[in-house]
Design a protein around this motif. Sequence first.
Motif, PDB file in Angstrom:
ATOM      1  N   ASP A 102      -6.383   0.861  19.817  1.00 58.73           N
ATOM      2  CA  ASP A 102      -7.763   1.187  19.454  1.00 58.73           C
ATOM      3  C   ASP A 102      -8.299   0.301  18.345  1.00 58.73           C
ATOM      4  O   ASP A 102      -9.496   0.312  18.056  1.00 58.73           O
ATOM      5  CB  ASP A 102      -7.857   2.655  19.020  1.00 58.73           C
ATOM      6  N   ALA A 103      -7.425  -0.486  17.702  1.00 62.73           N
ATOM      7  CA  ALA A 103      -7.839  -1.324  16.574  1.00 62.73           C
ATOM      8  C   ALA A 103      -8.414  -2.654  17.073  1.00 62.73           C
ATOM      9  O   ALA A 103      -8.049  -3.153  18.141  1.00 62.73           O
ATOM     10  CB  ALA A 103      -6.670  -1.579  15.639  1.00 62.73           C
ATOM     11  N   GLU A 104      -9.309  -3.210  16.265  1.00 57.70           N
ATOM     12  CA  GLU A 104      -9.842  -4.554  16.525  1.00 57.70           C
ATOM     13  C   GLU A 104      -9.074  -5.526  15.647  1.00 57.70           C
ATOM     14  O   GLU A 104      -9.177  -5.476  14.419  1.00 57.70           O
ATOM     15  CB  GLU A 104     -11.340  -4.588  16.194  1.00 57.70           C
ATOM     16  N   VAL A 105      -8.264  -6.391  16.253  1.00 59.74           N
ATOM     17  CA  VAL A 105      -7.337  -7.239  15.501  1.00 59.74           C
ATOM     18  C   VAL A 105      -7.729  -8.712  15.645  1.00 59.74           C
ATOM     19  O   VAL A 105      -7.925  -9.210  16.763  1.00 59.74           O
ATOM     20  CB  VAL A 105      -5.883  -7.041  15.988  1.00 59.74           C
ATOM     21  N   SER A 106      -7.836  -9.407  14.512  1.00 58.78           N
ATOM     22  CA  SER A 106      -8.150 -10.837  14.484  1.00 58.78           C
ATOM     23  C   SER A 106      -7.070 -11.565  13.704  1.00 58.78           C
ATOM     24  O   SER A 106      -6.240 -10.950  13.030  1.00 58.78           O
ATOM     25  CB  SER A 106      -9.519 -11.088  13.842  1.00 58.78           C
ATOM     26  N   ALA A 107      -7.085 -12.900  13.782  1.00 61.98           N
ATOM     27  CA  ALA A 107      -6.070 -13.692  13.079  1.00 61.98           C
ATOM     28  C   ALA A 107      -6.695 -14.943  12.484  1.00 61.98           C
ATOM     29  O   ALA A 107      -7.698 -15.466  12.986  1.00 61.98           O
ATOM     30  CB  ALA A 107      -4.932 -14.053  14.027  1.00 61.98           C
ATOM     31  N   ALA A 108      -6.082 -15.404  11.377  1.00 59.46           N
ATOM     32  CA  ALA A 108      -6.495 -16.646  10.730  1.00 59.46           C
ATOM     33  C   ALA A 108      -5.238 -17.417  10.353  1.00 59.46           C
ATOM     34  O   ALA A 108      -4.227 -16.817   9.960  1.00 59.46           O
ATOM     35  CB  ALA A 108      -7.333 -16.349   9.486  1.00 59.46           C
ATOM     36  N   GLU A 109      -5.290 -18.747  10.454  1.00 56.13           N
ATOM     37  CA  GLU A 109      -4.099 -19.564  10.202  1.00 56.13           C
ATOM     38  C   GLU A 109      -3.975 -20.013   8.752  1.00 56.13           C
ATOM     39  O   GLU A 109      -2.975 -20.615   8.362  1.00 56.13           O
ATOM     40  CB  GLU A 109      -4.095 -20.793  11.124  1.00 56.13           C
ATOM     41  N   CYS A 110      -4.978 -19.694   7.910  1.00 56.06           N
ATOM     42  CA  CYS A 110      -4.922 -20.082   6.498  1.00 56.06           C
ATOM     43  C   CYS A 110      -5.852 -19.208   5.674  1.00 56.06           C
ATOM     44  O   CYS A 110      -6.690 -18.482   6.217  1.00 56.06           O
ATOM     45  CB  CYS A 110      -5.291 -21.560   6.324  1.00 56.06           C
ATOM     46  N   GLY A 111      -5.713 -19.290   4.346  1.00 53.17           N
ATOM     47  CA  GLY A 111      -6.511 -18.474   3.449  1.00 53.17           C
ATOM     48  C   GLY A 111      -7.993 -18.779   3.534  1.00 53.17           C
ATOM     49  O   GLY A 111      -8.827 -17.859   3.473  1.00 53.17           O
ATOM     50  N   GLN A 112      -8.352 -20.067   3.681  1.00 50.18           N
ATOM     51  CA  GLN A 112      -9.760 -20.444   3.746  1.00 50.18           C
ATOM     52  C   GLN A 112     -10.431 -19.859   4.980  1.00 50.18           C
ATOM     53  O   GLN A 112     -11.542 -19.323   4.909  1.00 50.18           O
ATOM     54  CB  GLN A 112      -9.885 -21.974   3.759  1.00 50.18           C
ATOM     55  N   LYS A 113      -9.724 -19.923   6.115  1.00 48.36           N
ATOM     56  CA  LYS A 113     -10.265 -19.366   7.353  1.00 48.36           C
ATOM     57  C   LYS A 113     -10.414 -17.850   7.233  1.00 48.36           C
ATOM     58  O   LYS A 113     -11.391 -17.258   7.726  1.00 48.36           O
ATOM     59  CB  LYS A 113      -9.334 -19.706   8.515  1.00 48.36           C
ATOM     60  N   ALA A 114      -9.460 -17.210   6.548  1.00 49.78           N
ATOM     61  CA  ALA A 114      -9.522 -15.757   6.353  1.00 49.78           C
ATOM     62  C   ALA A 114     -10.752 -15.363   5.551  1.00 49.78           C
ATOM     63  O   ALA A 114     -11.436 -14.384   5.871  1.00 49.78           O
ATOM     64  CB  ALA A 114      -8.260 -15.259   5.655  1.00 49.78           C
ATOM     65  N   LEU A 115     -11.063 -16.132   4.501  1.00 52.89           N
ATOM     66  CA  LEU A 115     -12.250 -15.847   3.695  1.00 52.89           C
ATOM     67  C   LEU A 115     -13.519 -15.967   4.529  1.00 52.89           C
ATOM     68  O   LEU A 115     -14.452 -15.166   4.382  1.00 52.89           O
ATOM     69  CB  LEU A 115     -12.310 -16.788   2.493  1.00 52.89           C
ATOM     70  N   GLU A 116     -13.570 -16.975   5.384  1.00 55.51           N
ATOM     71  CA  GLU A 116     -14.737 -17.155   6.247  1.00 55.51           C
ATOM     72  C   GLU A 116     -14.910 -15.957   7.181  1.00 55.51           C
ATOM     73  O   GLU A 116     -16.023 -15.462   7.375  1.00 55.51           O
ATOM     74  CB  GLU A 116     -14.583 -18.443   7.058  1.00 55.51           C
ATOM     75  N   LEU A 117     -13.804 -15.509   7.770  1.00 54.65           N
ATOM     76  CA  LEU A 117     -13.871 -14.340   8.656  1.00 54.65           C
ATOM     77  C   LEU A 117     -14.319 -13.091   7.898  1.00 54.65           C
ATOM     78  O   LEU A 117     -15.097 -12.282   8.409  1.00 54.65           O
ATOM     79  CB  LEU A 117     -12.508 -14.094   9.309  1.00 54.65           C
ATOM     80  N   CYS A 118     -13.825 -12.933   6.668  1.00 57.40           N
ATOM     81  CA  CYS A 118     -14.171 -11.749   5.873  1.00 57.40           C
ATOM     82  C   CYS A 118     -15.616 -11.765   5.408  1.00 57.40           C
ATOM     83  O   CYS A 118     -16.193 -10.704   5.141  1.00 57.40           O
ATOM     84  CB  CYS A 118     -13.232 -11.635   4.666  1.00 57.40           C
ATOM     85  N   ARG A 119     -16.199 -12.961   5.297  1.00 57.31           N
ATOM     86  CA  ARG A 119     -17.622 -13.026   4.947  1.00 57.31           C
ATOM     87  C   ARG A 119     -18.488 -12.582   6.133  1.00 57.31           C
ATOM     88  O   ARG A 119     -19.566 -12.023   5.948  1.00 57.31           O
ATOM     89  CB  ARG A 119     -17.994 -14.448   4.516  1.00 57.31           C
ATOM     90  N   ASP A 120     -18.009 -12.830   7.336  1.00 55.52           N
ATOM     91  CA  ASP A 120     -18.769 -12.475   8.541  1.00 55.52           C
ATOM     92  C   ASP A 120     -18.526 -11.046   8.995  1.00 55.52           C
ATOM     93  O   ASP A 120     -19.404 -10.411   9.583  1.00 55.52           O
ATOM     94  CB  ASP A 120     -18.409 -13.428   9.687  1.00 55.52           C
ATOM     95  N   SER A 121     -17.329 -10.512   8.750  1.00 56.09           N
ATOM     96  CA  SER A 121     -16.954  -9.179   9.226  1.00 56.09           C
ATOM     97  C   SER A 121     -16.133  -8.460   8.155  1.00 56.09           C
ATOM     98  O   SER A 121     -15.492  -9.098   7.309  1.00 56.09           O
ATOM     99  CB  SER A 121     -16.124  -9.262  10.515  1.00 56.09           C
ATOM    100  N   TYR A 122     -16.158  -7.131   8.233  1.00 56.56           N
ATOM    101  CA  TYR A 122     -15.371  -6.344   7.283  1.00 56.56           C
ATOM    102  C   TYR A 122     -14.040  -5.970   7.936  1.00 56.56           C
ATOM    103  O   TYR A 122     -14.009  -5.472   9.063  1.00 56.56           O
ATOM    104  CB  TYR A 122     -16.112  -5.062   6.869  1.00 56.56           C
ATOM    105  N   TYR A 123     -12.935  -6.203   7.235  1.00 56.07           N
ATOM    106  CA  TYR A 123     -11.599  -5.834   7.717  1.00 56.07           C
ATOM    107  C   TYR A 123     -11.008  -4.765   6.788  1.00 56.07           C
ATOM    108  O   TYR A 123     -10.991  -4.932   5.570  1.00 56.07           O
ATOM    109  CB  TYR A 123     -10.688  -7.058   7.775  1.00 56.07           C
ATOM    110  N   ASP A 124     -10.534  -3.698   7.396  1.00 57.65           N
ATOM    111  CA  ASP A 124      -9.972  -2.591   6.616  1.00 57.65           C
ATOM    112  C   ASP A 124      -8.559  -2.890   6.131  1.00 57.65           C
ATOM    113  O   ASP A 124      -8.165  -2.478   5.046  1.00 57.65           O
ATOM    114  CB  ASP A 124      -9.929  -1.312   7.467  1.00 57.65           C
ATOM    115  N   LEU A 125      -7.793  -3.597   6.948  1.00 58.77           N
ATOM    116  CA  LEU A 125      -6.387  -3.873   6.651  1.00 58.77           C
ATOM    117  C   LEU A 125      -6.115  -5.354   6.875  1.00 58.77           C
ATOM    118  O   LEU A 125      -6.467  -5.903   7.927  1.00 58.77           O
ATOM    119  CB  LEU A 125      -5.486  -3.024   7.559  1.00 58.77           C
ATOM    120  N   ILE A 126      -5.497  -5.996   5.867  1.00 56.72           N
ATOM    121  CA  ILE A 126      -5.196  -7.426   5.965  1.00 56.72           C
ATOM    122  C   ILE A 126      -3.703  -7.640   5.735  1.00 56.72           C
ATOM    123  O   ILE A 126      -3.166  -7.248   4.684  1.00 56.72           O
ATOM    124  CB  ILE A 126      -6.004  -8.251   4.943  1.00 56.72           C
TER     125      ILE A 126
END
Length: 361
Positions: free
Chosen positions: A26-50
């Motif tokens: 039921d969870a929506e799961v995404s992935a990032a290969e580095c810290g910079q990419k993770a920050l970009e994803l977090c600016r666009d969407s909210y993640y509850d668990l990282i």
Amino acid sequence: MRILIVEDELKTREGLLMLVRYLRPDAEVSAAECGQKALELCRDSYYDLIFTDIKMPGMNGFQMLSQLDRKGRMIVIVSGYADFSYARQAIRFSVLDYVLKPVSAVKIKDILNLAYEQMELARDGCLYSYLTGYEALSDEAREYYWDKLELSGEFALILFPAGPAGDTGHEMESGIRKLKAQGRFRIVTAVIRDRLYVLLGASGQGNLQEGIRLLAEYTGAGQRMHAEGPSRNKEDLRLFYRDLSQKAVYGCAGQSVCDTVRLVKDFILQNLDTNISLAMLAEVAFVHPAYLSTLFKKETGENLTEYIVGCRINRAKELLKNPAGKIYEVAVAVGYNDAKYFSSVFKNETGMTPREWRRLH
């Protein structure tokens, strides 16, 4: 729940991605290969668990966390190094857990279960804050609490009858858990002034009206459970709360006046052998005691005490027709443990003692 996996090693990243999706479909799961990419994803969407690794090319895990808005997020460090300095930095970021590679499926399952439990508690707190503090909240705070409720479709706000001392009761709590376990509805709860409010949202698999029906069935609340909705407009949530909270104090939320009076009368007739109080009747009718007292007098022309005494005496008259019945047994059967007091009340109502009435009838 929205989950982000930050890991530079392809095999580890894909393995963790598959495992989390398997454990929590039921969870929506995404992935990032580095810290910079993770920050970009977090600016666009909210993640509850990282879930994040520490050592990664470019921006490492701790550098990413230092730049991340961590409000309301749960962080899990996944590292191949059992280094005390890493653990100390992890404590500074208030991480949910620190996991060493290779990661076991059992450990990830435990972390996900803990995260879901904490998220439910946080969501309950958000509902409480949204409902009780709406006027005082800033627009930003309102938006934050609303987003945390994660309502994507229709919703309804439901008010449950209060039990003794505000206890929602085992059947009610187990019924809510049973519906939650189906995974077809978003369910958030808040206890406000000893009243249980349930925010019920329909997901893609669940029909809201069906959810309301099942909630009434599973909790045993039946028609004593009252709902406002459906709606998709977030502004309606506070209006639903306003209406339900007023009904909880003054009105009967969905019952007509006749229904309320009939309900009280039926309860009295079925419980004449007990110590019936105004507070007990108000709880049964799901109204405020003062409101019930005024309503009953207005609708019937007599106050509740007079009506209860009249019902007890009428029942006593029926029982006295049986010559084998003893006076004290009749007294207990109609709610009087003291036979002398019963005789006094009976004479005051009929002009004769129970024995005299029996002889004449």
